[in-house]
Design an enzyme around this catalytic site. Structure first.
Site, short mmCIF file in Angstrom:
data_model
loop_
_atom_site.label_atom_id
_atom_site.label_comp_id
_atom_site.label_asym_id
_atom_site.label_seq_id
_atom_site.Cartn_x
_atom_site.Cartn_y
_atom_site.Cartn_z
N GLU A 166 -32.24 17.08 -2.45
CA GLU A 166 -31.77 18.05 -1.45
C GLU A 166 -30.74 18.96 -2.10
O GLU A 166 -29.84 18.49 -2.77
CB GLU A 166 -31.07 17.36 -0.28
CG GLU A 166 -31.93 16.47 0.56
CD GLU A 166 -31.15 15.86 1.75
OE1 GLU A 166 -30.04 16.34 2.06
OE2 GLU A 166 -31.66 14.90 2.33
N GLU A 201 -29.73 8.28 1.61
CA GLU A 201 -28.30 8.23 1.29
C GLU A 201 -27.65 6.96 1.84
O GLU A 201 -26.62 7.02 2.52
CB GLU A 201 -27.60 9.48 1.85
CG GLU A 201 -28.19 10.78 1.34
CD GLU A 201 -27.42 12.02 1.81
OE1 GLU A 201 -26.73 11.95 2.84
OE2 GLU A 201 -27.51 13.05 1.13
#
Ligand code: NAG
Ligand code: NAG
Ligand code: NAG
Ligand code: NAG
Length: 487
Positions: free
Chosen positions: A270, A125
């Site tokens: 995720e 991220e």
């Protein structure tokens, strides 16, 4: 005649029983797992791998390339995604470093009987707004170099970048998937990434968190965070959205389409629901969320814009008590398994229920420290009580007190219970060292279970990191003995 008929019935009955016995084999898990290791007391990787196999898990995503973890996956056939942490991205800007990383952390495992490495996640991220742009310059060069180094190995391993769903959005005045596009401030970078993934044949990796939608917005329609609840539904270009997961995923598909890559493979890197540390985080809500998700995946329903099979990794496998709680107390409670590898709720990983259900199995062979707790000593001297606050602060900054928060599993303790909880978490974190249960004379060790109601006062496990160290030490000792014998 009647006798013959009876025999036929018997035969049919037996045949049905055989068919039922065959059908009762548990199904394969339909999700991959994120296996994070930011815990103070990790379990033995080999024991975790046994649990993965027992659960029919076929895919695992890691957050680094730790040798102990990776090598424990050798020979299992489990598909593995390794990762390069964000703080290594700038190093990967140098092709020689990227080559070293690939040689050391990928190539040597790829021999037959080795590790089934399929992807390398470059960064984690990296464009999160909270990183203030720290990795904007280094992510794309790292992705390109790592893929180049992987291509030189010629084993077909693909590099990609796990991105948070905040890299795209829809305008506030038209919050529908078809209005979505990549975030304006990073659109040029997203275009480079999308073009590169498209050319290299790698998937786009996105993390989607319905829990965070709910957490961030008090007015978020509660049922929309879950699946199949009826409730609210939004219409967009003739398609109906009944949950935020689908709406979010399709917002990405529209963003990709506008970037000229509407057919790019997308993996959900995720998705999950925490069980503690916030009022919306509980085993019951996690069970509801995962139950709906896994059922949807098993049915190969897909999303309105892209029906069919999806590749999804659950976040996460096991609670991690060393994770930063800057985003919220729930950060340490994402596991479908507790710190000691026990399941927190019922979940059928095969997603079809009935005879093919594969209920989550825990980690076997975990060893606990002795059954003793550190608690507030009610016999403490009155004049010492002003010392409590400082001691509790100390215990909570070195231990994990996230279960004490409002609406959490230990949120209803009284003041003395709070103190005991904090003291015990610190004591357990320190492997029950008696010096860790002093707190300036305010604490005592007890063998009476201090848990109350929903609030578990845990007993820590024997850390595999310590056990691994001991095994290494005894291996060194026996090596030394062998050398001595030769003299
Ligand atoms: C391989 O990965 C490990 C763990 O992520 C890392 O510490 C190490 O620096 C990497 N090796 C190389 C040669 O880059
Ligand atoms: C980002 O900036 C904010 C405000 O300036 C600061 O508080 C925070 O620590 C910064 N975060 C990082 C990762 O640099
Ligand atoms: C217990 O601790 C929590 C978290 O620090 C706090 O919010 C709560 O008010 C405390 N309860 C009592 C009775 O002191
Ligand atoms: C202590 O009690 C709790 C709640 O009743 C229970 O779940 C836990 O297993 C007990 N711990 C031990 C070590 O017996």
């Amino acid at each position: 005649m009647a006798v013959v008929r009876w025999q036929w019935w018997r035969w049919a009955y037996c045949a049905t029983a055989v068919i039922l016995a065959v059908a009762a084999e548990p199904g394969e898990g339909v999700v991959g797992m994120n296996w994070g290791t930011m815990m103070s007391h990790p379990m033995l990787p080999a024991d975790v791998v046994k649990m993965l196999k027992a659960n029919g898990i076929k895919k695992v995503k890691l957050f680094d390339a730790d040798e102990w973890t990776v090598s424990s996956l050798a020979g299992t056939g489990i598909e593995v995604m390794l990762a390069i942490p964000n703080d290594q991205l700038s190093r990967m800007g140098d092709i020689d470093h990227a080559r070293d990383w690939v040689k050391h952390n990928v190539s040597r495992y790829l021999s037959p009987g080795g590790v089934n490495i399929k992807y390398v996640a470059v960064g984690n991220e990296p464009f999160l707004k909270s990183y203030n742009g720290s990795y904007l310059k280094t992510t794309v060069p790292a992705l390109k170099n790592v893929q180049k180094a992987l291509d030189e190995e010629g084993k077909g391993v693909k590099a990609t970048v796990p991105l948070n769903a905040d890299v795209y959005d829809s305008p506030a005045d038209n919050p529908v998937p078809s209005a979505g596009s990549f975030r304006a401030d990073i659109r040029h970078l997203m275009q480079q990434i999308v073009d590169f993934l498209h050319a290299s044949g790698a998937p786009f990796l996105v993390n989607i968190y319905p829990f965070l939608s709910l957490y961030a917005n008090q007015n978020f329609p509660f049922d929309f965070a879950f699946f199949g609840a009826g409730g609210r539904s939004i219409a967009d270009k003739g398609l109906q959205y009944s949950n935020v997961f689908d709406a979010n995923f399709d917002t990405l598909l529209w963003s990709l389409k506008k970037a000229g890559a509407g057919d790019l493979k997308v993996i959900v890197g995720e998705v999950g629901w925490p069980t503690d540390g916030d009022k919306s985080a509980s085993p019951a809500l996690a069970e509801r969320f995962y139950g709906g998700l896994v059922k949807k995946l098993a049915a190969e329903e897909g999303t309105p814009l892209r029906p069919g099979k999806m590749e999804v990794y659950i976040f996460s496998l096991i609670d991690e008590d060393l994770k930063s709680i800057a985003p919220g107390g729930f950060e340490r409670h994402w596991g479908i398994l507790r710190y000691d590898g026990k399941p927190k709720f019922r979940l059928d990983l095969a997603g079809k229920g009935g005879g093919t259900a594969r209920w989550v199995a825990g980690v076997a062979g975990v060893q606990y420290l002795p059954a003793q707790w550190c608690v507030f000593d009610k016999a403490a001297k009155k004049e010492d009580l002003p010392l409590l606050e400082g001691n509790v602060d100390y215990a909570c900054s070195h231990g994990d007190c996230t279960s004490l928060g409002y609406g959490s599993s230990c949120g209803a303790l009284d003041a003395a219970g709070n103190v005991s909880y904090a003291f015990n978490m610190y004591f357990q974190m320190q492997d029950q060292d008696i010096r860790a249960c002093d707190f300036q004379g305010l604490a005592k060790i007890t063998d009476k279970n201090a848990s109350r109601g929903t609030c578990l006062f845990p007993i820590q496990i024997v850390s595999a990191a310590a056990a691994g160290g001991a095994a290494l030490f005894s291996a060194l000792l026996s090596a030394a003995a062998a050398v001595l014998a030769l003299l």
